[in-house]
Scaffold this motif. Structure first.
Motif, PDB file in Angstrom:
ATOM      1  N   MET A  94      -1.734 -17.183 -45.845  1.00  9.80           N
ATOM      2  CA  MET A  94      -0.711 -16.999 -44.809  1.00  9.80           C
ATOM      3  C   MET A  94       0.137 -15.757 -45.071  1.00  9.80           C
ATOM      4  O   MET A  94       0.622 -15.118 -44.142  1.00  9.80           O
ATOM      5  CB  MET A  94       0.195 -18.231 -44.736  1.00  9.80           C
ATOM      6  N   LEU A  95       0.305 -15.414 -46.356  1.00  9.67           N
ATOM      7  CA  LEU A  95       1.035 -14.196 -46.678  1.00  9.67           C
ATOM      8  C   LEU A  95       0.264 -12.972 -46.199  1.00  9.67           C
ATOM      9  O   LEU A  95       0.836 -12.035 -45.645  1.00  9.67           O
ATOM     10  CB  LEU A  95       1.248 -14.103 -48.195  1.00  9.67           C
ATOM     11  N   VAL A  96      -1.070 -13.014 -46.378  1.00  6.23           N
ATOM     12  CA  VAL A  96      -1.902 -11.900 -45.936  1.00  6.23           C
ATOM     13  C   VAL A  96      -1.841 -11.765 -44.416  1.00  6.23           C
ATOM     14  O   VAL A  96      -1.799 -10.660 -43.866  1.00  6.23           O
ATOM     15  CB  VAL A  96      -3.355 -12.101 -46.424  1.00  6.23           C
ATOM     16  N   VAL A  97      -1.820 -12.905 -43.737  1.00  2.00           N
ATOM     17  CA  VAL A  97      -1.782 -12.909 -42.268  1.00  2.00           C
ATOM     18  C   VAL A  97      -0.607 -12.088 -41.741  1.00  2.00           C
ATOM     19  O   VAL A  97      -0.698 -11.431 -40.705  1.00  2.00           O
ATOM     20  CB  VAL A  97      -1.710 -14.366 -41.739  1.00  2.00           C
ATOM     21  N   GLU A  98       0.507 -12.102 -42.502  1.00  2.10           N
ATOM     22  CA  GLU A  98       1.702 -11.362 -42.086  1.00  2.10           C
ATOM     23  C   GLU A  98       1.399  -9.893 -41.790  1.00  2.10           C
ATOM     24  O   GLU A  98       2.098  -9.245 -41.017  1.00  2.10           O
ATOM     25  CB  GLU A  98       2.782 -11.445 -43.178  1.00  2.10           C
ATOM     26  N   ASN A  99       0.332  -9.334 -42.452  1.00  2.00           N
ATOM     27  CA  ASN A  99       0.003  -7.928 -42.255  1.00  2.00           C
ATOM     28  C   ASN A  99      -0.817  -7.670 -41.002  1.00  2.00           C
ATOM     29  O   ASN A  99      -1.180  -6.530 -40.735  1.00  2.00           O
ATOM     30  CB  ASN A  99      -0.773  -7.400 -43.469  1.00  2.00           C
ATOM     31  N   TYR A 100      -1.146  -8.708 -40.252  1.00  2.00           N
ATOM     32  CA  TYR A 100      -2.007  -8.536 -39.074  1.00  2.00           C
ATOM     33  C   TYR A 100      -1.283  -9.010 -37.812  1.00  2.00           C
ATOM     34  O   TYR A 100      -1.456 -10.153 -37.391  1.00  2.00           O
ATOM     35  CB  TYR A 100      -3.319  -9.302 -39.270  1.00  2.00           C
ATOM     36  N   PRO A 101      -0.482  -8.147 -37.239  1.00  2.00           N
ATOM     37  CA  PRO A 101       0.316  -8.547 -36.067  1.00  2.00           C
ATOM     38  C   PRO A 101      -0.541  -9.022 -34.892  1.00  2.00           C
ATOM     39  O   PRO A 101      -0.144  -9.931 -34.164  1.00  2.00           O
ATOM     40  CB  PRO A 101       1.109  -7.289 -35.712  1.00  2.00           C
ATOM     41  N   ASP A 102      -1.726  -8.427 -34.740  1.00  2.00           N
ATOM     42  CA  ASP A 102      -2.598  -8.859 -33.644  1.00  2.00           C
ATOM     43  C   ASP A 102      -2.964 -10.327 -33.796  1.00  2.00           C
ATOM     44  O   ASP A 102      -2.957 -11.095 -32.827  1.00  2.00           O
ATOM     45  CB  ASP A 102      -3.897  -8.034 -33.637  1.00  2.00           C
ATOM     46  N   LEU A 103      -3.300 -10.678 -35.031  1.00  2.00           N
ATOM     47  CA  LEU A 103      -3.687 -12.063 -35.299  1.00  2.00           C
ATOM     48  C   LEU A 103      -2.507 -13.003 -35.040  1.00  2.00           C
ATOM     49  O   LEU A 103      -2.663 -14.080 -34.468  1.00  2.00           O
ATOM     50  CB  LEU A 103      -4.153 -12.188 -36.748  1.00  2.00           C
ATOM     51  N   LYS A 104      -1.316 -12.548 -35.450  1.00  6.52           N
ATOM     52  CA  LYS A 104      -0.137 -13.404 -35.272  1.00  6.52           C
ATOM     53  C   LYS A 104       0.224 -13.593 -33.804  1.00  6.52           C
ATOM     54  O   LYS A 104       0.958 -14.513 -33.460  1.00  6.52           O
ATOM     55  CB  LYS A 104       1.061 -12.798 -36.037  1.00  6.52           C
ATOM     56  N   ALA A 105      -0.308 -12.696 -32.956  1.00 11.31           N
ATOM     57  CA  ALA A 105      -0.031 -12.833 -31.525  1.00 11.31           C
ATOM     58  C   ALA A 105      -1.085 -13.677 -30.816  1.00 11.31           C
ATOM     59  O   ALA A 105      -0.921 -14.023 -29.656  1.00 11.31           O
ATOM     60  CB  ALA A 105       0.050 -11.455 -30.879  1.00 11.31           C
ATOM     61  N   ASN A 106      -2.157 -13.990 -31.535  1.00 10.78           N
ATOM     62  CA  ASN A 106      -3.244 -14.759 -30.927  1.00 10.78           C
ATOM     63  C   ASN A 106      -2.802 -16.207 -30.678  1.00 10.78           C
ATOM     64  O   ASN A 106      -2.427 -16.924 -31.612  1.00 10.78           O
ATOM     65  CB  ASN A 106      -4.450 -14.703 -31.879  1.00 10.78           C
ATOM     66  N   GLN A 107      -2.868 -16.621 -29.409  1.00 13.01           N
ATOM     67  CA  GLN A 107      -2.389 -17.964 -29.051  1.00 13.01           C
ATOM     68  C   GLN A 107      -3.138 -19.053 -29.811  1.00 13.01           C
ATOM     69  O   GLN A 107      -2.554 -20.010 -30.312  1.00 13.01           O
ATOM     70  CB  GLN A 107      -2.571 -18.202 -27.540  1.00 13.01           C
ATOM     71  N   ASN A 108      -4.446 -18.868 -29.903  1.00 15.94           N
ATOM     72  CA  ASN A 108      -5.281 -19.856 -30.565  1.00 15.94           C
ATOM     73  C   ASN A 108      -4.885 -19.995 -32.035  1.00 15.94           C
ATOM     74  O   ASN A 108      -4.747 -21.102 -32.570  1.00 15.94           O
ATOM     75  CB  ASN A 108      -6.736 -19.389 -30.444  1.00 15.94           C
ATOM     76  N   PHE A 109      -4.645 -18.841 -32.670  1.00 16.66           N
ATOM     77  CA  PHE A 109      -4.269 -18.858 -34.071  1.00 16.66           C
ATOM     78  C   PHE A 109      -2.900 -19.493 -34.253  1.00 16.66           C
ATOM     79  O   PHE A 109      -2.679 -20.274 -35.188  1.00 16.66           O
ATOM     80  CB  PHE A 109      -4.271 -17.431 -34.639  1.00 16.66           C
ATOM     81  N   LEU A 110      -1.977 -19.173 -33.347  1.00 17.82           N
ATOM     82  CA  LEU A 110      -0.628 -19.753 -33.435  1.00 17.82           C
ATOM     83  C   LEU A 110      -0.691 -21.271 -33.350  1.00 17.82           C
ATOM     84  O   LEU A 110       0.002 -21.979 -34.086  1.00 17.82           O
ATOM     85  CB  LEU A 110       0.251 -19.199 -32.316  1.00 17.82           C
ATOM     86  N   ALA A 111      -1.558 -21.763 -32.453  1.00 19.55           N
ATOM     87  CA  ALA A 111      -1.693 -23.206 -32.303  1.00 19.55           C
ATOM     88  C   ALA A 111      -2.222 -23.826 -33.594  1.00 19.55           C
ATOM     89  O   ALA A 111      -1.714 -24.853 -34.068  1.00 19.55           O
ATOM     90  CB  ALA A 111      -2.615 -23.532 -31.134  1.00 19.55           C
ATOM     91  N   LEU A 112      -3.230 -23.165 -34.190  1.00 22.06           N
ATOM     92  CA  LEU A 112      -3.784 -23.681 -35.446  1.00 22.06           C
ATOM     93  C   LEU A 112      -2.743 -23.649 -36.557  1.00 22.06           C
ATOM     94  O   LEU A 112      -2.666 -24.550 -37.393  1.00 22.06           O
ATOM     95  CB  LEU A 112      -4.997 -22.846 -35.857  1.00 22.06           C
TER      96      LEU A 112
END
Lengths: 406, 191
Positions: free
Chosen positions: B109-127
């Motif tokens: 989850m710390l690594v995810v912080e570096n990927y703003p596109d991923l953090k904007a993904n609705q599907n990912f946010l739901a997960l």
């Protein structure tokens, strides 16, 4: 905690008995005033009848009536995953079955729980609450409601509300009856003879006084216990979440809210909500015999004073510290428990920009069956349930999307 | 007649006393059974939530892969930790493996912080919401289990219910202690 539930049940029975005495006494006095001394039994029977009927109704479908009257819609996980998850988390923490989840279509932030027992309980929150609180705060509020279910307050509030309603109904009917029908009865009693006249008038005056006082008495009894239960539910919430700051900050946000007051609340349902739904500007600090809730600023200060831990004993100590009065907790419920506080979750730590009111609208759209589509260009399309066409064009980038409504 | 009456009364008193004792034993036994079921139920709730976490991870990794091509090491760490946790045989092993899985997830989850596109993904946010809620549920299930176990243990130790517990051999339950400090931190993944 179990000790607390036991004491709560006993208090509920005591209070309901006291209210029943008020109701039956009122019935007997009214009966005597109308039909002479032997009318007491009849009045008693009528009062009992009203109470039994109303209690049966409230037992069978009281929660449904209440939810319908509050404009609450049952929701599933898909409509608001966070709310649903938070309720599930709290039900696990309390060791209770998962209650039904409702959202109330209202911008005022508030919440309540209802039901006959933990198995048939419901938790309802307003869209306004969901739009304003972060995850930790929502957890605090849901923890408060879950504690009401755990402490068996929900049945008590329903039964006491019904009792209050019966007393109010009976006294209203009688007072109006004496005002409009007084003439005819006086004629009737004067036909009987002169001897009974004086006694009958005295009885009538007593009955009127009782009819005015009984609803006030029952209401005071009701409010006294409902205030206490709010403190206990706050303590329970801190214990379940291990994070009193969540509820404290939620209460603060609710207190500072400028939305109009909850449209669907009334005097009988008011004690069920987490904060008193009847607010007027500057009235939050009002604490008197007739308020159903403790002053919100005091509740916040007590929660923030819990620096040692999250057990009921810690809440009780904080309560004594803040209010300088005797604890509201039954002494036997205060067994020493070593419960550490937890840290804020990350969302609250770097609290993102305040959630916008627009989100409140979105929540209600989801409840009402709108379909949400996110376009590749970043635009969110909100499609109403009565939208007939199979496709929709994005207004910004003109991509055509399929509308598949499940 | 006097002696007969007295004997009868004494007999009746003894019989009433016995009846009370039997009623108490039956009542207490039933309370213990109810409490034991509650404790077991709380325990199984922990398992349910752990399994849920295992089920969520493949979806999460799958959604993230498209955005994070250069983070293979992180993915592998999560996938391996999950496999180990699912394969654990003993309770001690499981506790350790679940702790490691929690660590791997928080790194992920710390690594995810570096990927703003991923953090904007609705599907990912739901997960993400599901995962953080599952972490909470694991913590709350433990909390509930410990509460129930403490109440159960208290009843087993207290007089006079400890006699009944001894006769029917109800035994104390262990608390679910979180072994590593790192695991205690697991639910505080930054979402």
């Amino acid at each position: 905690m179990w000790e607390l539930i036991r004491i709560n049940k006993r208090n509920s029975v005591l209070l309901l008995l006291m209210m029943a005495v008020c109701l039956l006494g009122l019935g007997a006095v009214i009966g005597m005033a109308i039909r002479g001394p032997d009318g007491g039994v009849l009045g008693l029977m009528i009062a009992t009848g009203i109470w039994v009927v109303l209690t049966l109704i409230s037992f069978s479908s009281g929660d449904q009536i209440l939810l319908a009257a509050s404009n609450a819609t049952a929701v599933t996980h898909d409509v608001h995953p966070q709310l649903f998850n938070v309720v599930e988390e709290m039900s696990i923490a309390a060791g209770l079955p998962m209650p039904k989840v409702y959202i109330i279509n209202d911008p005022a932030p508030n919440a309540f729980a209802t039901g006959r027992n933990p198995k048939s309980a419901s938790v309802a929150v307003t869209a306004g609450l969901l739009g304003r609180l972060n995850r930790d705060e929502l957890q605090g509020v849901v923890g408060h409601e879950m504690s009401h279910i755990l402490h068996r307050d929900i049945l008590f509030v329903t039964l006491a509300g019904i009792m209050l309603g019966s007393v109010a109904l009976l006294s209203q009917v009688f007072l109006r009856g004496t005002m409009y029908g007084g003439g005819s009865r006086r004629r009737f009693s004067s036909g009987e003879g002169k001897g009974g006249g004086g006694a009958a008038i005295i009885l009538l005056i007593i009955a009127i006084v009782v009819a005015i006082l009984a609803p006030i008495m029952t209401q005071l009894l009701y409010f006294a216990l409902s205030r206490r239960r709010e403190y206990l539910a706050d303590a329970g919430s801190a214990r379940l979440t291990r994070y009193p700051e969540g509820l404290a900050s939620a209460l603060e946000k609710i207190a500072n809210d400028r939305a109009p007051q909850l449209a669907s609340a009334n005097k009988v349902t008011a004690p069920m909500f987490i904060v008193n739904p009847f607010k007027k500007a500057g009235q939050w600090n009002l604490s008197d015999l007739t308020s159903t809730h403790p002053p919100i600023s005091e509740r916040i200060r007590i929660l923030r004073n819990m620096s040692q831990g999250a057990s009921l004993k810690d809440y009780s100590d904080a309560f004594v510290n803040v209010t300088k009065s005797r604890t509201v907790m039954p002494a036997s419920a205060l067994t020493k428990e070593d419960i550490a506080l937890r840290q804020a979750s990350a969302e609250a730590k770097n609290e993102q920009k305040e959630k916008q009111l627009r989100q409140v609208g979105d929540i209600m759209r989801k409840v009402n069956g709108f379909v949400f589509l996110t376009c590749a260009c970043g635009v969110t399309l909100k499609i109403p349930p009565n939208y007939a066409a199979a496709t929709v064009e994005c207004p910004r980038c003109h991509t055509v999307h399929n509308v598949n409504k499940a | 007649m006097g002696i007969g009456m007295i004997a009868l009364i004494v007999l009746l008193v003894i019989a009433a006393g016995l009846l009370l004792v039997i009623l108490y034993v039956i009542g207490t036994y039933n309370v213990f059974v109810g409490l034991r079921n509650q404790v077991d139920n709380a325990w199984s709730q922990i398992d349910v939530q752990l399994k849920r976490r295992h089920d969520l991870i493949p979806n999460l990794v799958e959604t993230a892969k498209g955005y994070m091509q250069h983070e293979r090491g992180t993915f592998e760490a999560v996938t391996n930790a999950r496999a180990q946790a699912m394969g654990a045989k003993t309770v001690a092993d499981a506790a350790k493996a679940e702790g490691a899985l929690g660590d791997a997830l928080s790194k992920f989850m710390l690594v995810v912080e570096n990927y703003p596109d991923l953090k904007a993904n609705q599907n990912f946010l739901a997960l993400q919401e599901e995962l953080s809620s599952t972490e909470n549920k694991i913590a709350f299930a433990r909390q509930a289990y410990n509460d129930q176990a403490m109440f159960f243990n208290n009843r087993i130790q207290m007089f006079p219910s400890n006699i009944v517990a001894g006769i029917f051999s109800f035994t104390k339950r262990d608390f679910f202690e979180v072994s590593a400090a790192a695991e205690r931190e697991a639910p505080k993944v930054s979402f």
